[in-house]
Write an enzyme that holds these catalytic residues in place. Structure first.
Site, PDB file in Angstrom:
ATOM      1  N   HIS A 469       0.833  -1.209   0.000  1.00 51.39           N
ATOM      2  CA  HIS A 469       0.000   0.000   0.000  1.00 51.39           C
ATOM      3  C   HIS A 469       0.866   1.257   0.000  1.00 51.39           C
ATOM      4  O   HIS A 469       0.708   2.136  -0.861  1.00 51.39           O
ATOM      5  CB  HIS A 469      -0.911  -0.022   1.228  1.00 51.39           C
ATOM      6  CG  HIS A 469      -1.784   1.189   1.374  1.00 51.39           C
ATOM      7  ND1 HIS A 469      -3.134   1.163   1.107  1.00 51.39           N
ATOM      8  CD2 HIS A 469      -1.516   2.458   1.764  1.00 51.39           C
ATOM      9  CE1 HIS A 469      -3.642   2.373   1.308  1.00 51.39           C
ATOM     10  NE2 HIS A 469      -2.673   3.174   1.720  1.00 51.39           N
ATOM     11  N   GLU A 470       1.771   1.346   0.963  1.00 55.99           N
ATOM     12  CA  GLU A 470       2.601   2.548   1.050  1.00 55.99           C
ATOM     13  C   GLU A 470       3.529   2.668  -0.154  1.00 55.99           C
ATOM     14  O   GLU A 470       3.825   3.779  -0.618  1.00 55.99           O
ATOM     15  CB  GLU A 470       3.394   2.551   2.360  1.00 55.99           C
ATOM     16  CG  GLU A 470       2.545   2.569   3.624  1.00 55.99           C
ATOM     17  CD  GLU A 470       1.524   3.696   3.657  1.00 55.99           C
ATOM     18  OE1 GLU A 470       1.760   4.748   3.007  1.00 55.99           O
ATOM     19  OE2 GLU A 470       0.481   3.536   4.311  1.00 55.99           O
TER      20      GLU A 470
END
Length: 680
Positions: A469-470
């Protein structure tokens, strides 16, 4: 005193010289930066030449370079590697920056020049990116009080400064409350159910804190979450849950209740000054959702679909507890524990089964390989690049020609100087100067399970998805290809910014991707296909409950921000506001002396005020977008190239719906999300 901020960075790729920067450097450099920026603004505002796009809008875009250089380091480190002294610097700097921003936004001569360019835009032959910069600049001034009269301008200034101060204080209180908690367990019997690596780390923490022979637990996620999921000792789970949920709620100097009330009031007053009914109306004017009513309808629609199924999931868990012989009522500190046991029963799957395949170093390699296959970039570790903590890793990002196109920092483990959670940030945004690309310096910061004395850092599957995600956010910054920094990378509408991050999570469920990196840390065997099938099947496990939980947080956010100033001014009880917001969706008995609002950093110390809904909003986008990859192939080059060219590289140069339609060919529909979540 030699101040590293005030000289050319003699570092690889001009990254900040973290090894040279000391706390005493910030304020002298910032004061000089403000003086320089003030002179630049004065030159623009007092120019005798007629206002043009180049001498006004572009000149304003280029101003304040030194200020950006100082503040990017100051506020990033205040989140990732802070201490009491640095927090004091941030407190001193914030009002100065707010005052200067107000000074610029309410400079009448500058505003008149901006208006002149904006009103004449049809005759200027500007390209799309230039028009977006002009529009963003003009609206930014309007929304910052440029058209207010004298008394209202002064009040706007006061509000801006106070909002900045309060948000900082909120975050400092929360970090201090988290760091100060330590719970010691003296009997090994009380650790029943906990994985060996968790017990080993707890022993290491106790030893580090001067309690050798005992086991210490903190409120950092790698310590807290395993207790909630695995500890057979119910009183231990209850103790930690209540400690976690009463942070900044103790009636002491770190209590955030009054700060929450003040932030809500001041934001509502700011909106009213600018002619908006509520702060949410003010915020959403610059979002894809456009208006509070549309957000409310969106939340209500999803809640209508999710809540009945969530109640079924809770009842199923209650029945399962009875099967196990549990006589007590299902409480909040029981949910993760029994949910994990039921998941293992239904899918023969738990984190202890999959963690051996997710050694951190392998997952990092996997996310790099995923990016390489999709977007033709590669990563090369460079230990000569300065870093701000020994845990941080620095990489060169290479394009298909082997040229460095970005610098990437990765910071994975919790520590006292780092706030909780995970985020992406930037030390320098991509832009172009004289036709040459200025490469971005991008960072992701996480709080993953560290290694213990005998076991390397092994990630739970949700930590794997967090890393992806990041990293998706980081790709948005690293692959940016725009002319202006303020339109680059993640400088997009907040309900669009989560698309690149959330779509990348989908690859974690694909065997073709997992085979790149999911190898047993002891014998190198690939994760079995059967485990991947179970991960996919379990992806919708308790998804309705998770959806209701996230929607309830979005509803709480709107409760604080979609209210007129008059009502906000009458709010006096944080607990009452929260109870009313959660009343219709609460699936558990209330727990006295606990509160979410006082630790809701996303909306009170971050940028998600009136925007927490955007996580679910972006899920509609990411599920719809990933359906194209599922149809064409998860590593289909043509689809990936389209996503790169139309989404990742474009930043905020066009309206997000325009960019999305260029990639997808049509507007997003919720069907794919509802199917993926098992809610259709």
């Amino acid at each position: 005193m030699s101040n590293p901020f005030l000289t050319v960075y003699n570092t690889p790729f001009e990254v900040p010289p973290f090894h040279l920067i000391k706390n005493e450097h910030y304020m002298p450099a910032l004061n000089q930066a403000i003086d320089e920026a003030r002179e630049e603004i004065e030159n623009i505002a007092s120019s005798a030449a007629p206002a043009t796009f180049e001498n006004t809008i572009e000149a304003l875009e280029k101003s304040g370079a030194l200020m950006e250089r100082v503040t990017s380091v100051l506020f990033n480190l205040n989140s990732a590697e802070t201490n009491d002294e640095l927090q004091g610097v941030a407190r001193e700097a914030s009002p100065l920056l707010s005052e200067f921003d107000n000074e610029v936004k309410q400079n009448t001569r500058l505003w008149e020049r901006i208006k002149a360019v904006y009103e004449n835009r049809a005759q200027l032959s500007l390209n799309g990116e230039q028009l977006m910069l002009l529009d963003k600049t003009y609206k930014g001034f309007v929304r910052s009080g440029a058209d207010l009269d004298g008394a209202k301008k002064e009040r706007y200034k006061e509000i801006s400064i106070e909002l900045s101060r309060l948000s900082l204080q909120f975050g400092e209180n929360l970090l201090a409350e988290t760091n100060d908690f330590l719970y010691l367990v003296e009997s090994k019997e009380d650790l029943a159910g906990l994985p060996k690596d968790v017990i080993s780390r707890a022993a290491g923490t106790a030893k580090q804190k001067g309690h050798e022979g005992k086991w210490a637990f903190t409120l950092q996620a790698p310590s807290y979450m395993p207790v909630m999921e695995y500890a057979d000792n119910r009183s231990l789970r209850e103790r930690l849950y209540k400690a976690y949920m009463c942070k900044a709620l103790k009636g002491n100097e770190r209590d955030n209740q009054e700060i929450v009330l003040q932030l809500s009031r001041l934001r509502a007053e700011k909106a009213e000054l600018l002619g908006y009914e509520t702060y949410a109306e003010y915020v959403l004017e610059e979002r894809m959702a456009e208006a509070p009513a549309r957000v409310e309808d969106f939340l209500t629609d999803l809640m209508t679909r999710a809540l009945p199924k969530a109640k079924e999931e809770v009842e199923e868990l209650r029945a399962f507890m009875k099967e196990l012989g549990a006589e007590h009522e299902l409480q909040r500190w029981d949910w993760a524990y029994y949910s994990e046991k039921l998941r293992k029963k239904k899918y023969d799957l738990d984190d202890e089964l999959t963690k051996p395949y997710f050694k951190l170093e392998n997952v990092i390699s996997g996310v790099f390989q995923t990016a390489e296959r999709l977007f033709d970039i590669s990563f090369r570790r460079n230990e000569g690049i300065p870093i701000y903590h020994p845990d941080v890793q620095a990489y060169e990002v290479l394009d298909s020609k082997g040229e460095v196109t970005a610098i990437f920092f990765a910071d994975f483990f919790p520590r006292d100087g780092k706030r909780g959670g995970a985020w992406m940030t930037s030390y320098r945004d991509q832009k172009k100067e004289g036709g040459q690309k200025v490469i971005p310096h991008v960072s992701i910061v996480c709080n993953f399970t560290p290694s213990s004395e005998d076991v390397p850092s092994l990630l739970k599957f949700d930590e794997v998805t967090t890393l992806f995600h990041e990293f998706g956010h980081a790709l948005h910054g690293m692959l940016a290809d725009t002319r202006y920094a303020s339109l680059s990378g993640t400088h997009v509408y907040w309900d669009f910014v989560e698309l690149p991050s959330q779509i990348l999570e989908n690859w974690c469920y694909e065997k073709e991707c997992l085979d790149l990196f999911a190898k047993h840390f002891e014998n190198g065997e690939l994760i079995p296909a059967e485990y991947v099938k179970r991960l996919k099947k379990s992806a919708t496990y308790h998804e309705a409950y998770a959806t209701v939980r996230q929607l309830s947080f979005a509803a709480l956010d709107m409760s604080w921000h979609n209210i007129p100033f008059e009502k906000a001014g009458s709010l006096a009880d944080v607990m009452a506001v929260e109870q009313e917001a959660f009343a219709s969706t609460d699936l558990f008995p209330p727990v006295p002396n606990t509160n979410m609002s006082v630790q809701f950093g996303h909306i009170f110390a971050g940028g998600y005020a009136a925007g927490y809904y955007s996580y679910k909003w972006a899920e509609v986008l990411d599920a719809d977008a990933f359906s194209v990859f599922l149809e064409k192939g998860v590593f289909d080059k043509a689809t990936a190239l389209s996503f790169k060219e139309n989404i990742l590289s474009k930043g905020g140069t066009e309206h997000p719906m325009t960019l999305y339609k260029k990639f997808r060919g049509k507007a997003p529909a919720p069907d794919a999300l509802l199917k993926r979540a098992g809610l259709s």
